[in-house]
Design a protein around this motif. Structure first.
Motif, PDB file in Angstrom:
ATOM      1  N   GLU A 140       0.840  -1.209   0.000  1.00  0.00           N
ATOM      2  CA  GLU A 140       0.000   0.000   0.000  1.00  0.00           C
ATOM      3  C   GLU A 140       0.869   1.250   0.000  1.00  0.00           C
ATOM      4  N   ARG A 141       1.945   1.246   0.783  1.00  0.00           N
ATOM      5  CA  ARG A 141       2.827   2.418   0.843  1.00  0.00           C
ATOM      6  C   ARG A 141       3.596   2.602  -0.461  1.00  0.00           C
ATOM      7  N   LEU A 142       4.037   1.520  -1.058  1.00  0.00           N
ATOM      8  CA  LEU A 142       4.845   1.615  -2.273  1.00  0.00           C
ATOM      9  C   LEU A 142       4.041   2.124  -3.468  1.00  0.00           C
ATOM     10  N   THR A 143       2.745   1.909  -3.450  1.00  0.00           N
ATOM     11  CA  THR A 143       1.915   2.286  -4.599  1.00  0.00           C
ATOM     12  C   THR A 143       1.113   3.564  -4.356  1.00  0.00           C
ATOM     13  N   THR A 144       1.460   4.317  -3.307  1.00  0.00           N
ATOM     14  CA  THR A 144       0.764   5.575  -3.038  1.00  0.00           C
ATOM     15  C   THR A 144       1.024   6.572  -4.167  1.00  0.00           C
ATOM     16  N   PRO A 145      -0.027   7.110  -4.807  1.00  0.00           N
ATOM     17  CA  PRO A 145       0.186   8.061  -5.906  1.00  0.00           C
ATOM     18  C   PRO A 145       0.896   9.328  -5.415  1.00  0.00           C
ATOM     19  N   SER A 146       1.701   9.926  -6.278  1.00  0.00           N
ATOM     20  CA  SER A 146       2.375  11.172  -5.931  1.00  0.00           C
ATOM     21  C   SER A 146       2.679  11.950  -7.203  1.00  0.00           C
ATOM     22  N   ASP A 147       2.958  13.243  -7.037  1.00  0.00           N
ATOM     23  CA  ASP A 147       3.257  14.120  -8.166  1.00  0.00           C
ATOM     24  C   ASP A 147       4.743  14.457  -8.182  1.00  0.00           C
ATOM     25  N   GLY A 148       5.161  15.123  -9.258  1.00  0.00           N
ATOM     26  CA  GLY A 148       6.537  15.585  -9.361  1.00  0.00           C
ATOM     27  C   GLY A 148       7.352  14.757 -10.314  1.00  0.00           C
ATOM     28  N   THR A 149       8.653  15.032 -10.332  1.00  0.00           N
ATOM     29  CA  THR A 149       9.555  14.279 -11.193  1.00  0.00           C
ATOM     30  C   THR A 149       9.642  12.838 -10.698  1.00  0.00           C
ATOM     31  N   LEU A 150      10.263  11.988 -11.511  1.00  0.00           N
ATOM     32  CA  LEU A 150      10.418  10.588 -11.115  1.00  0.00           C
ATOM     33  C   LEU A 150      11.202  10.484  -9.809  1.00  0.00           C
ATOM     34  N   ALA A 151      12.263  11.285  -9.662  1.00  0.00           N
ATOM     35  CA  ALA A 151      13.055  11.260  -8.431  1.00  0.00           C
ATOM     36  C   ALA A 151      12.223  11.716  -7.236  1.00  0.00           C
ATOM     37  N   GLU A 152      11.394  12.752  -7.436  1.00  0.00           N
ATOM     38  CA  GLU A 152      10.538  13.241  -6.348  1.00  0.00           C
ATOM     39  C   GLU A 152       9.495  12.198  -5.963  1.00  0.00           C
ATOM     40  N   GLN A 153       8.927  11.528  -6.963  1.00  0.00           N
ATOM     41  CA  GLN A 153       7.960  10.468  -6.675  1.00  0.00           C
ATOM     42  C   GLN A 153       8.614   9.331  -5.914  1.00  0.00           C
ATOM     43  N   LEU A 154       9.844   9.012  -6.301  1.00  0.00           N
ATOM     44  CA  LEU A 154      10.563   7.932  -5.637  1.00  0.00           C
ATOM     45  C   LEU A 154      10.841   8.281  -4.183  1.00  0.00           C
ATOM     46  N   ARG A 155      11.269   9.515  -3.933  1.00  0.00           N
ATOM     47  CA  ARG A 155      11.518   9.935  -2.552  1.00  0.00           C
ATOM     48  C   ARG A 155      10.241   9.886  -1.724  1.00  0.00           C
ATOM     49  N   THR A 156       9.114  10.277  -2.346  1.00  0.00           N
ATOM     50  CA  THR A 156       7.839  10.234  -1.637  1.00  0.00           C
ATOM     51  C   THR A 156       7.464   8.801  -1.283  1.00  0.00           C
ATOM     52  N   ALA A 157       7.603   7.891  -2.250  1.00  0.00           N
ATOM     53  CA  ALA A 157       7.267   6.483  -2.000  1.00  0.00           C
ATOM     54  C   ALA A 157       8.179   5.893  -0.928  1.00  0.00           C
ATOM     55  N   LEU A 158       9.467   6.226  -0.988  1.00  0.00           N
ATOM     56  CA  LEU A 158      10.403   5.740   0.027  1.00  0.00           C
ATOM     57  C   LEU A 158      10.064   6.307   1.403  1.00  0.00           C
ATOM     58  N   GLY A 159       9.658   7.570   1.423  1.00  0.00           N
ATOM     59  CA  GLY A 159       9.259   8.178   2.692  1.00  0.00           C
ATOM     60  C   GLY A 159       8.077   7.448   3.310  1.00  0.00           C
ATOM     61  N   GLU A 160       7.077   7.096   2.471  1.00  0.00           N
ATOM     62  CA  GLU A 160       5.923   6.339   2.956  1.00  0.00           C
ATOM     63  C   GLU A 160       6.357   4.975   3.462  1.00  0.00           C
TER      64      GLU A 160
END
Length: 204
Positions: free
Chosen positions: A72-92
């Motif tokens: 569930e955390r890994l697939t949380t939608p997010s905006d921004g560049t690919l790197a920003e999305q990756l940081r968001t997913a890792l943060g979750e």
């Protein structure tokens, strides 16, 4: 042993799974017995066996619970560049790992030594989801063997880094997420030197 109150079957099973997660978070899976889990839950050995045939079966159930939360955390939608999305997913992912530390430690530390088709499939689900999410967000539909190898190696880096972080807390979650993101960028850049298709993604 402190006896727990009477619970409906579904709640009792969930209670036993929580106890199993706590025990597996402290001990290697091959050292855990049904008695250990029953003691943690405050129930009799006989009651444990009403719900699980062995400590190994309880581990599968505990692993499934952890996996559902991680996916569930890994697939949380997010905006921004690919790197920003990756940081968001890792943060979750790291927030979940910190909140549910025993289950995540049990999954990452014990999973590789639990030789059952059930646990292997569940753990592989997390790894496969992580790779598939990155490919989808990077809009890569036909990854090369080298690209897949890079992503799978990075997922292993995330697992080891997360376990180290949970044990030592030498970085903040944000610092670890940024470092892991940079690790993937660096690994992808190295692979791009040998894979023209990935080079275009790295440029983007």
């Amino acid at each position: 042993m402190t006896r727990s109150r009477r619970l409906p079957p579904e709640q009792r099973r969930a209670h036993l799974i929580d106890a199993a997660i706590a025990v597996f978070g402290r001990l290697p899976v091959d050292q855990v017995s049904a008695d250990d889990i029953a003691a943690e839950a405050g129930v009799s050995r006989a009651l444990f066996y009403r719900y699980f045939s062995s400590a190994a079966e309880a581990f599968v159930a505990a692993t499934e619970t952890a996996v559902d939360g991680l996916v569930e955390r890994l697939t949380t939608p997010s905006d921004g560049t690919l790197a920003e999305q990756l940081r968001t997913a890792l943060g979750e992912f790291l927030r979940f790992a910190e909140t549910h530390e025993p289950s995540v430690v049990a999954l990452l530390r014990n999973g590789s030594v639990m030789a059952t088709p059930g646990t292997s499939a569940l753990i592989d689900r997390v790894r496969r989801t992580a790779v598939d999410e990155i490919l989808a967000r990077a809009e890569v539909t036909e990854p090369s063997a080298m690209t897949l190898m890079t992503l799978r190696s990075w997922v292993a880096t995330v697992e080891v880094g997360t376990l180290s972080w949970l044990r030592e807390r030498h970085l903040t979650a944000a610092e670890l997420a940024a470092w892991l993101t940079d690790q993937l960028i660096a690994m992808s850049a190295a692979t791009a030197a040998h894979d023209a298709a990935l080079a275009g993604v790295v440029d983007r």
